[in-house]
Design a protein around this motif. Structure first.
Motif, PDB file in Angstrom:
ATOM      1  N   GLU A  94      26.476  33.359 -14.273  1.00 10.68           N
ATOM      2  CA  GLU A  94      26.544  31.825 -14.391  1.00 10.68           C
ATOM      3  C   GLU A  94      26.379  30.774 -13.384  1.00 10.68           C
ATOM      4  N   THR A  95      27.230  31.323 -12.054  1.00 10.02           N
ATOM      5  CA  THR A  95      27.191  30.596 -11.047  1.00 10.02           C
ATOM      6  C   THR A  95      25.760  30.272 -10.586  1.00 10.02           C
ATOM      7  N   ASP A  96      24.970  31.718 -10.401  1.00  6.43           N
ATOM      8  CA  ASP A  96      23.810  31.537 -10.125  1.00  6.43           C
ATOM      9  C   ASP A  96      22.793  30.611 -11.124  1.00  6.43           C
ATOM     10  N   ALA A  97      23.018  30.824 -12.244  1.00  3.49           N
ATOM     11  CA  ALA A  97      22.372  29.970 -13.448  1.00  3.49           C
ATOM     12  C   ALA A  97      22.525  28.282 -13.075  1.00  3.49           C
ATOM     13  N   ILE A  98      23.788  28.108 -12.661  1.00  2.00           N
ATOM     14  CA  ILE A  98      24.161  26.562 -12.231  1.00  2.00           C
ATOM     15  C   ILE A  98      23.364  26.097 -11.123  1.00  2.00           C
ATOM     16  N   LYS A  99      23.276  27.046 -10.099  1.00  2.00           N
ATOM     17  CA  LYS A  99      22.562  26.744  -8.909  1.00  2.00           C
ATOM     18  C   LYS A  99      21.104  26.352  -9.134  1.00  2.00           C
ATOM     19  N   ALA A 100      20.508  27.301  -9.942  1.00  2.00           N
ATOM     20  CA  ALA A 100      18.891  27.427 -10.289  1.00  2.00           C
ATOM     21  C   ALA A 100      18.720  26.009 -11.305  1.00  2.00           C
ATOM     22  N   TYR A 101      19.485  25.911 -12.353  1.00  2.00           N
ATOM     23  CA  TYR A 101      19.291  24.718 -13.158  1.00  2.00           C
ATOM     24  C   TYR A 101      19.658  23.375 -11.989  1.00  2.00           C
ATOM     25  N   ASN A 102      20.383  23.111 -11.348  1.00  2.78           N
ATOM     26  CA  ASN A 102      20.457  22.116 -10.429  1.00  2.78           C
ATOM     27  C   ASN A 102      19.146  21.885  -9.489  1.00  2.78           C
ATOM     28  N   GLU A 103      18.683  22.959  -9.233  1.00  3.84           N
ATOM     29  CA  GLU A 103      17.361  22.884  -8.502  1.00  3.84           C
ATOM     30  C   GLU A 103      16.114  22.490  -9.225  1.00  3.84           C
ATOM     31  N   THR A 104      16.241  22.997 -10.411  1.00  6.47           N
ATOM     32  CA  THR A 104      15.134  22.638 -11.431  1.00  6.47           C
ATOM     33  C   THR A 104      15.157  21.074 -11.768  1.00  6.47           C
ATOM     34  N   ASP A 113       9.349  13.951 -14.064  1.00 12.61           N
ATOM     35  CA  ASP A 113       9.354  14.721 -15.177  1.00 12.61           C
ATOM     36  C   ASP A 113      10.820  14.348 -15.860  1.00 12.61           C
ATOM     37  N   ASN A 114      10.873  13.229 -16.448  1.00 13.90           N
ATOM     38  CA  ASN A 114      12.333  13.175 -17.036  1.00 13.90           C
ATOM     39  C   ASN A 114      12.764  13.813 -18.345  1.00 13.90           C
ATOM     40  N   GLY A 115      11.553  14.242 -19.137  1.00 13.66           N
ATOM     41  CA  GLY A 115      11.926  15.039 -20.189  1.00 13.66           C
ATOM     42  C   GLY A 115      12.335  16.565 -19.902  1.00 13.66           C
ATOM     43  N   THR A 116      11.830  16.850 -18.736  1.00  9.37           N
ATOM     44  CA  THR A 116      12.358  18.146 -18.532  1.00  9.37           C
ATOM     45  C   THR A 116      13.656  18.146 -17.764  1.00  9.37           C
ATOM     46  N   ARG A 117      13.956  16.848 -17.008  1.00  9.96           N
ATOM     47  CA  ARG A 117      15.455  16.783 -16.382  1.00  9.96           C
ATOM     48  C   ARG A 117      16.426  16.372 -17.410  1.00  9.96           C
ATOM     49  N   GLU A 118      15.973  15.755 -18.510  1.00 13.00           N
ATOM     50  CA  GLU A 118      16.969  15.777 -19.659  1.00 13.00           C
ATOM     51  C   GLU A 118      17.431  17.031 -20.267  1.00 13.00           C
ATOM     52  N   LEU A 119      16.186  17.724 -20.582  1.00 18.09           N
ATOM     53  CA  LEU A 119      16.565  19.273 -21.305  1.00 18.09           C
ATOM     54  C   LEU A 119      17.352  20.161 -20.475  1.00 18.09           C
ATOM     55  N   ILE A 120      17.070  20.195 -19.068  1.00 15.81           N
ATOM     56  CA  ILE A 120      17.710  21.218 -18.173  1.00 15.81           C
ATOM     57  C   ILE A 120      19.333  20.715 -18.094  1.00 15.81           C
ATOM     58  N   ALA A 121      19.398  19.264 -18.050  1.00 23.79           N
ATOM     59  CA  ALA A 121      20.519  18.809 -17.890  1.00 23.79           C
ATOM     60  C   ALA A 121      21.491  19.278 -18.931  1.00 23.79           C
ATOM     61  N   LYS A 122      20.926  19.250 -20.180  1.00 24.83           N
ATOM     62  CA  LYS A 122      21.893  19.688 -21.341  1.00 24.83           C
ATOM     63  C   LYS A 122      22.369  21.288 -21.280  1.00 24.83           C
ATOM     64  N   ILE A 123      21.212  21.997 -20.724  1.00 22.41           N
ATOM     65  CA  ILE A 123      21.321  23.454 -20.661  1.00 22.41           C
ATOM     66  C   ILE A 123      22.475  23.611 -19.628  1.00 22.41           C
ATOM     67  N   LEU A 124      22.475  23.101 -18.390  1.00 24.86           N
ATOM     68  CA  LEU A 124      23.459  23.163 -17.376  1.00 24.86           C
ATOM     69  C   LEU A 124      24.735  22.783 -17.736  1.00 24.86           C
ATOM     70  N   LEU A 125      24.876  21.745 -18.696  1.00 20.62           N
ATOM     71  CA  LEU A 125      26.448  21.694 -19.136  1.00 20.62           C
ATOM     72  C   LEU A 125      26.844  22.863 -19.750  1.00 20.62           C
ATOM     73  N   ASP A 126      25.927  23.392 -20.670  1.00 18.07           N
ATOM     74  CA  ASP A 126      26.605  24.650 -21.294  1.00 18.07           C
ATOM     75  C   ASP A 126      26.583  25.793 -20.309  1.00 18.07           C
ATOM     76  N   GLU A 127      25.878  25.888 -19.307  1.00 22.11           N
ATOM     77  CA  GLU A 127      25.970  26.872 -18.190  1.00 22.11           C
ATOM     78  C   GLU A 127      27.469  26.701 -17.647  1.00 22.11           C
ATOM     79  N   GLU A 128      27.620  25.508 -17.320  1.00 22.34           N
ATOM     80  CA  GLU A 128      28.887  25.090 -16.541  1.00 22.34           C
ATOM     81  C   GLU A 128      30.207  25.550 -17.505  1.00 22.34           C
ATOM     82  N   ARG A 129      30.019  25.335 -18.872  1.00 20.69           N
ATOM     83  CA  ARG A 129      31.221  25.652 -19.873  1.00 20.69           C
ATOM     84  C   ARG A 129      31.146  27.132 -19.908  1.00 20.69           C
ATOM     85  N   HIS A 130      30.302  27.877 -19.679  1.00 20.18           N
ATOM     86  CA  HIS A 130      30.345  29.298 -19.734  1.00 20.18           C
ATOM     87  C   HIS A 130      31.194  29.819 -18.500  1.00 20.18           C
TER      88      HIS A 130
END
Length: 154
Positions: A94-104, A113-130
């Motif tokens: 999960e730590t690695d995923a958070i780093k990768a999602y922040n880079e994305t 590409d704000n559509g991708t940014r918004e999608l990735i930000a949603k996933i990032l919040l779930d990874e932080e919760r995990h």
């Protein structure tokens, strides 16, 4: 809509990570189920379902950007042999995923590409919760001891 090749590459990398995470969580879930650790089994299973939803969202975005989702690639899996090892493996993932999602997110912003940014930000919040959940499990083990923690999971 034709997507940026760098963004498509990054989305496929995140997809491989999510597909790997699904497998990791499911194996750990079933191991805990086999050990009659019902609460931990259910927690890992729920997180696997979250990762499936992430994979689905990534696939949809890749297709929207006229890319080809690569679903045949998994990253190397690490399976913990004990509850503590499972939690450590998943915490690191999960730590690695958070780093990768922040880079994305940063790459999506840089390319407009704000559509991708918004999608990735949603996933990032779930990874932080995990990650927060995994850290809380380590805190509980430190406070009550491994034996009491495991007994609580039955």
């Amino acid at each position: 809509m034709k997507g940026d090749p760098t963004i498509l590459k990054m989305l496929n990398e995140r997809l491989a990570e999510e597909l790997t995470a699904i497998s990791n969580y499911m194996v750990h879930s079933e191991m805990c189920g086999n050990w009659e650790l019902k609460k931990l089994h259910e927690s890992f299973e729920k997180q696997a379902i979250d990762e499936m939803k992430h994979a689905e969202m990534l696939i949809a975005r890749i297709l929207f950007l006229e890319g080809s989702p690569v679903v045949s690639k998994l990253n190397p899996m690490k399976i913990g042999a004990s509850v503590q090892e499972m939690l450590a493996v998943l915490e690191q993932a999960e730590t690695d995923a958070i780093k990768a999602y922040n880079e994305t997110v940063a790459a999506a912003v840089a390319r407009g590409d704000n559509g991708t940014r918004e999608l990735i930000a949603k996933i990032l919040l779930d990874e932080e919760r995990h990650l927060d959940w995994a850290e809380a499990q380590h805190d509980q083990i430190a406070r009550m001891g491994l034996e009491n923690y495991v007994a609580n999971q039955a």
